[in-house]
Every structure is written in structure tokens, then in C-alpha cells.
Design an enzyme around this catalytic site. Structure first.
Site, PDB file in Angstrom:
ATOM      1  N   SER A  76     -11.638  -1.251  -4.491  1.00 50.27           N
ATOM      2  CA  SER A  76     -11.189  -0.066  -4.107  1.00 50.27           C
ATOM      3  C   SER A  76     -10.093   0.088  -3.194  1.00 50.27           C
ATOM      4  O   SER A  76      -9.985  -1.085  -2.195  1.00 50.27           O
ATOM      5  CB  SER A  76     -12.362   0.649  -3.662  1.00 50.27           C
ATOM      6  OG  SER A  76     -12.039   1.982  -3.063  1.00 50.27           O
TER       7      SER A  76
ATOM      8  N   TYR B  30     -18.593   0.987   3.358  1.00 52.17           N
ATOM      9  CA  TYR B  30     -18.004   0.752   2.052  1.00 52.17           C
ATOM     10  C   TYR B  30     -16.944   0.200   1.982  1.00 52.17           C
ATOM     11  O   TYR B  30     -16.342  -0.867   1.312  1.00 52.17           O
ATOM     12  CB  TYR B  30     -18.159   2.197   1.382  1.00 52.17           C
ATOM     13  CG  TYR B  30     -17.498   2.130  -0.164  1.00 52.17           C
ATOM     14  CD1 TYR B  30     -18.257   1.543  -1.178  1.00 52.17           C
ATOM     15  CD2 TYR B  30     -16.162   2.595  -0.362  1.00 52.17           C
ATOM     16  CE1 TYR B  30     -17.914   1.898  -2.308  1.00 52.17           C
ATOM     17  CE2 TYR B  30     -15.913   2.592  -1.900  1.00 52.17           C
ATOM     18  CZ  TYR B  30     -16.787   2.228  -3.091  1.00 52.17           C
ATOM     19  OH  TYR B  30     -16.031   2.256  -3.955  1.00 52.17           O
TER      20      TYR B  30
HETATM   21  N1  NAP Z   1     -15.545   6.430  -8.576  1.00 47.10           N
HETATM   22  C1  NAP Z   1     -14.674   6.130  -7.796  1.00 47.10           C
HETATM   23  O1  NAP Z   1     -13.647   6.928  -7.526  1.00 47.10           O
HETATM   24  C2  NAP Z   1     -14.331   4.773  -7.429  1.00 47.10           C
HETATM   25  C3  NAP Z   1     -13.144   4.403  -6.533  1.00 47.10           C
HETATM   26  C4  NAP Z   1     -12.940   3.107  -6.420  1.00 47.10           C
HETATM   27  C5  NAP Z   1     -13.916   2.228  -6.672  1.00 47.10           C
HETATM   28  N2  NAP Z   1     -14.592   2.250  -7.704  1.00 47.10           N
HETATM   29  C6  NAP Z   1     -15.713   1.200  -8.062  1.00 47.10           C
HETATM   30  O2  NAP Z   1     -15.670   1.277  -9.192  1.00 47.10           O
HETATM   31  C7  NAP Z   1     -16.989   0.613  -9.656  1.00 47.10           C
HETATM   32  C8  NAP Z   1     -17.833   1.524 -10.801  1.00 47.10           C
HETATM   33  O3  NAP Z   1     -18.094   2.590  -9.984  1.00 47.10           O
HETATM   34  P1  NAP Z   1     -18.239   4.098 -10.786  1.00 47.10           P
HETATM   35  O4  NAP Z   1     -17.401   5.003 -10.140  1.00 47.10           O
HETATM   36  O5  NAP Z   1     -18.196   3.980 -12.319  1.00 47.10           O
HETATM   37  O6  NAP Z   1     -19.581   4.449 -10.252  1.00 47.10           O
HETATM   38  P2  NAP Z   1     -21.134   4.378 -10.708  1.00 47.10           P
HETATM   39  O7  NAP Z   1     -21.099   5.124 -12.027  1.00 47.10           O
HETATM   40  O8  NAP Z   1     -21.918   4.795  -9.679  1.00 47.10           O
HETATM   41  O9  NAP Z   1     -21.373   2.760 -10.942  1.00 47.10           O
HETATM   42  C9  NAP Z   1     -21.789   1.775 -10.163  1.00 47.10           C
HETATM   43  C10 NAP Z   1     -22.587   1.012 -10.745  1.00 47.10           C
HETATM   44  O10 NAP Z   1     -23.275  -0.133 -10.059  1.00 47.10           O
HETATM   45  C11 NAP Z   1     -24.660  -0.154 -10.364  1.00 47.10           C
HETATM   46  N3  NAP Z   1     -25.492  -0.821  -9.314  1.00 47.10           N
HETATM   47  C12 NAP Z   1     -25.658  -0.268  -8.286  1.00 47.10           C
HETATM   48  N4  NAP Z   1     -26.196  -1.289  -7.355  1.00 47.10           N
HETATM   49  C13 NAP Z   1     -26.526  -2.447  -8.028  1.00 47.10           C
HETATM   50  C14 NAP Z   1     -27.364  -3.629  -8.029  1.00 47.10           C
HETATM   51  N5  NAP Z   1     -27.937  -4.091  -6.947  1.00 47.10           N
HETATM   52  N6  NAP Z   1     -27.394  -4.489  -8.990  1.00 47.10           N
HETATM   53  C15 NAP Z   1     -26.667  -4.077 -10.037  1.00 47.10           C
HETATM   54  N7  NAP Z   1     -25.893  -3.045 -10.400  1.00 47.10           N
HETATM   55  C16 NAP Z   1     -25.908  -2.132  -9.346  1.00 47.10           C
HETATM   56  C17 NAP Z   1     -24.989   0.956 -10.539  1.00 47.10           C
HETATM   57  O11 NAP Z   1     -26.271   1.064 -11.491  1.00 47.10           O
HETATM   58  P3  NAP Z   1     -27.370   2.326 -11.649  1.00 47.10           P
HETATM   59  O12 NAP Z   1     -26.668   3.136 -12.546  1.00 47.10           O
HETATM   60  O13 NAP Z   1     -28.653   1.636 -12.089  1.00 47.10           O
HETATM   61  O14 NAP Z   1     -27.590   2.832 -10.066  1.00 47.10           O
HETATM   62  C18 NAP Z   1     -23.864   1.924 -11.332  1.00 47.10           C
HETATM   63  O15 NAP Z   1     -24.164   1.607 -12.480  1.00 47.10           O
HETATM   64  C19 NAP Z   1     -17.838   0.455  -8.216  1.00 47.10           C
HETATM   65  O16 NAP Z   1     -17.630  -0.788  -7.703  1.00 47.10           O
HETATM   66  C20 NAP Z   1     -16.999   1.388  -7.357  1.00 47.10           C
HETATM   67  O17 NAP Z   1     -17.283   1.012  -6.095  1.00 47.10           O
HETATM   68  C21 NAP Z   1     -15.024   3.656  -7.802  1.00 47.10           C
END
Ligand code: NAP
Length: 255
Positions: A148, A161
Site C-alpha cells: 500500500s 497498518y
Molecule cells: N482497499 C484499499 O483501498 C486498499 C488500499 C491499499 C492496499 N490495499 C490492500 O489490498 C489487499 C486487498 O484488500 P481489499 O481492499 O481487497 O480488502 P479485503 O476485501 O478486506 O481483503 C483482505 C483479505 O485479506 C484476508 N485476510 C485477512 N486476514 C487474513 C489471514 N489471517 N489469513 C488469510 N487471509 C486473511 C481477508 O479474508 P476474510 O474475507 O476472510 O476476512 C480478505 O479477503 C490488502 O492487502 C489491502 O491491505 C487495499
């Protein structure tokens, strides 16, 4: 390096392992890769939650899709997890992440450790283990870590974070240098704002917010070209400014 993601109809498709496969960004990437003919290995904490996805991927793309139990905090189980996969994945994507609440994370050591394990140590060690196996098999391959821009500079609003993502970004950079002469791409993705479950309910600025599908398309374009780092152009500018602000000015801002 040789391309590891050929459009459908090209060379035999490489298996893709998606860690955190329920993530909206991961789903978009998985659909785009399955549309090219790649078999998918979807890894989540509770594979039963993927039943509908398995049918959806198979029907829409006609590829083999398997579900696997994976917890990013269970670092002792990573090698056994890799052993259990139906084939050695050649593309491994980590979309695992958890943000939580900044104030709670900073005050509670257990929560701080969870943020660091989920966003840094777990994904880093898992990609490290997968890369070692792909390299031992001679490649070609790619590991893609979703970090990120939050890791570029610690901010009062989300530095637990952000610090975890900074660690992950640095780890990926080091891995990339380690494998620079090998047919293995180590790619870092640093999204800004993406409209997903993680940001649901947040008041995101439209001009700085992208969709999982648009981000997935740009990641794949980067993968095809062997580009090591993806940051959306607008966020390169935003973070260029934020990271270059002198401390005394930065302290007065409210980013
Ligand atoms: N959305 C944004 O604005 C943004 C910006 C920058 C970076 N990111 C990064 O992009 C990536 C994807 O995020 P997203 O936005 O698509 O959000 P998201 O839908 O919340 O995805 C995060 C995923 O991580 C999984 N997870 C959490 N803890 C875990 C564990 N201990 N073991 C295995 N899986 C686990 C969650 O599973 P569950 O569904 O079972 O909880 C979820 O599917 C993340 O690394 C996030 O930090 C997102």
C-alpha cells in the site's frame, strides 16, 4: 524473463495461487487470470465460504479451480500448505490484509501484532517460501505482493497498518534484488484508495479512488511487461508530494 501469463490460447497456462482470495482486489485479478486460461488455487481461512466462487469461476472461464485453507498468521504451517497444493503455482498473489482501527491497534499490543502479522510477516514469509520453490523448479514465475502507499510515510491516521505495509514493501524490494538475475518477477503493488470491503463506509475522494477491476487490469499489464512496481499514476504524484514534505510542514497537515 519469460512471460508467465499468456493470453488464453497461448502457451500452457501457469497455475495461479491467490492468497486472501475473498478480497475484492484478489477476485478481480483471479477472474482476469482465469479468463486467460490459468488454473486457480484460491486460498482463504475458510474454504467453505468459496463454494459459490468455485462454481462461478468454473462456469465463466472453464478452468480448474481449487479451494485451500490458509491463515496468514499460521507461519509454521506455510511449507505444509504449499505441499498440499495440487501443483506448484507459477504465479502467487498475496491480497491478504487487515486494517482495523488505528487508535485501538496502537493501544493494544495484540491488535498491533495482528496488523503486522496479517499485512507484513505472513504475506512476506509466504511469498518468500513460494518464490524459493518456483526458483528451485527453474521458473519462470512471479510473486505479487499487494502492499500500500500507506507504507510510504507514517501518518497519525493509520501508522500501525502503514508500518506493516512499509515492512512488506521493503521485504519485496529485497526479494526482487535477490532474484534479479533469475526468471522470477517479484512485483510490488501499492494501491491508493480502492473501493472494496476494506474501505466500505469510508468517505473516499472519487478522483483518487479506483475499482478492483481497474486495478486488476493495470496489475496484469504490469505483469505482462515484467514491471516490478505498480502504483497508479495519480498516487505517484500524491505520494511524491507527501513523502517529500519537510517534517515541520508535514506535522501541520491532516492527511
Ligand atoms: N482497499 C484499499 O483501498 C486498499 C488500499 C491499499 C492496499 N490495499 C490492500 O489490498 C489487499 C486487498 O484488500 P481489499 O481492499 O481487497 O480488502 P479485503 O476485501 O478486506 O481483503 C483482505 C483479505 O485479506 C484476508 N485476510 C485477512 N486476514 C487474513 C489471514 N489471517 N489469513 C488469510 N487471509 C486473511 C481477508 O479474508 P476474510 O474475507 O476472510 O476476512 C480478505 O479477503 C490488502 O492487502 C489491502 O491491505 C487495499
Amino acid at each position: 524473463m519469460s512471460r508467465v501469463s499468456e493470453p488464453a490460447g497461448g502457451n500452457a497456462a501457469a497455475p495461479v495461487l491467490v492468497l486472501g482470495a475473498k478480497s475484492d482486489i484478489a477476485r478481480a485479478l483471479a477472474h482476469a487470470l482465469a479468463a486467460r486460461g490459468h488454473p486457480l488455487q484460491l486460498a482463504v481461512r475458510d474454504p467453505a465460504e468459496l463454494d459459490r466462487d468455485l462454481a462461478d469461476f468454473a462456469t465463466r472461464h472453464g478452468v480448474e479451480v481449487t479451494a485451500h485453507a490458509f491463515d496468514a498468521t499460521d507461519i509454521a504451517g506455510f511449507e505444509t500448505f504449499l505441499d498440499s497444493l495440487p501443483a506448484l503455482p507459477r504465479i502467487v498473489i498475496s491480497a491478504v490484509g487487515w486494517m482495523g482501527d488505528q487508535d485501538a491497534n496502537a493501544a493494544d499490543p495484540g491488535l498491533a501484532a495482528k496488523v503486522i502479522a496479517t499485512n507484513f510477516t505472513g504475506p512476506a514469509l509466504m511469498l518468500e517460501a513460494a518464490a524459493r520453490r518456483i526458483d528451485a523448479a527453474g521458473g519462470p514465475g512471479a510473486v505479487i505482493g499487494i502492499s500500500s502507499v500507506a507504507g510510504d510515510r507514517g501518518r497519525a491516521k493509520n501508522y500501525v497498518y502503514g508500518a506493516a505495509k512499509a515492512g512488506f514493501t521493503a521485504w519485496l524490494s529485497g526479494m526482487r534484488q535477490k532474484y534479479a538475475a533469475r526468471p522470477l518477477l517479484v512485483m510490488t503493488v501499492k494501491p491508493g484508495f480502492v473501493a472494496t470491503a476494506m474501505t466500505e463506509g469510508m468517505d473516499l475522494p472519487g478522483a483518487l479512488t479506483t475499482t478492483p477491476e481497474a486495478l486488476a487490469a493495470r496489475i496484469l499489464a504490469g505483469l505482462d511487461r515484467g514491471r516490478p512496481v505498480h502504483v497508479d499514476p495519480i498516487w505517484r504524484i500524491v505520494m511524491g508530494i507527501i513523502t517529500h514534505l519537510p517534517e515541520r510542514i508535514f506535522m501541520r497537515t491532516r492527511f
